[in-house]
Design a protein around this motif. Structure first.
Motif, PDB file in Angstrom:
ATOM      1  N   ARG A 122       0.788   3.784  -3.651  1.00  8.84           N
ATOM      2  CA  ARG A 122       0.674   5.632  -2.774  1.00  8.84           C
ATOM      3  C   ARG A 122       1.688   6.767  -3.960  1.00  8.84           C
ATOM      4  O   ARG A 122       2.799   7.068  -3.737  1.00  8.84           O
ATOM      5  CB  ARG A 122       1.032   5.926  -1.577  1.00  8.84           C
ATOM      6  N   VAL A 146       0.807  -1.044   0.077  1.00 10.65           N
ATOM      7  CA  VAL A 146       0.275   0.431  -0.103  1.00 10.65           C
ATOM      8  C   VAL A 146       1.034   0.873   0.125  1.00 10.65           C
ATOM      9  O   VAL A 146       0.560   2.392  -1.058  1.00 10.65           O
ATOM     10  CB  VAL A 146      -0.968  -0.428   1.623  1.00 10.65           C
ATOM     11  N   ARG A 147       1.798   1.035   0.639  1.00  2.55           N
ATOM     12  CA  ARG A 147       3.009   2.444   0.929  1.00  2.55           C
ATOM     13  C   ARG A 147       3.478   2.700  -0.519  1.00  2.55           C
ATOM     14  O   ARG A 147       3.889   3.422  -1.074  1.00  2.55           O
ATOM     15  CB  ARG A 147       3.612   2.640   2.139  1.00  2.55           C
TER      16      ARG A 147
END
Length: 60
Positions: A60, A56-57
């Motif tokens: 982004r 997820v990081r």
């Protein structure tokens, strides 16, 4: 409540709910998360919570 909390399968709020072209995610407290394609719900993969957070990081 005993045992880890299970969110059940859910789709991103950015998904188009009028079709089945979605990635679904399931979080189960303390155990790996599961990810599947809504077009093929019997297939999928599991990832540790740390691996999911890294993914997820990264996107982004």
């Amino acid at each position: 409540m005993n045992g880890p909390q299970d969110t059940g399968w859910f789709k991103s709020s950015f998904s188009n709910t009028s079709n089945d072209n979605c990635v679904e995610v399931r979080f189960i407290g303390g155990v790996p998360v599961a990810v599947r394609d809504s077009k093929n719900p019997s297939a999928g993969l599991h990832a540790t919570s740390a691996a999911w957070a890294h993914l997820v990081r990264s996107v982004r």
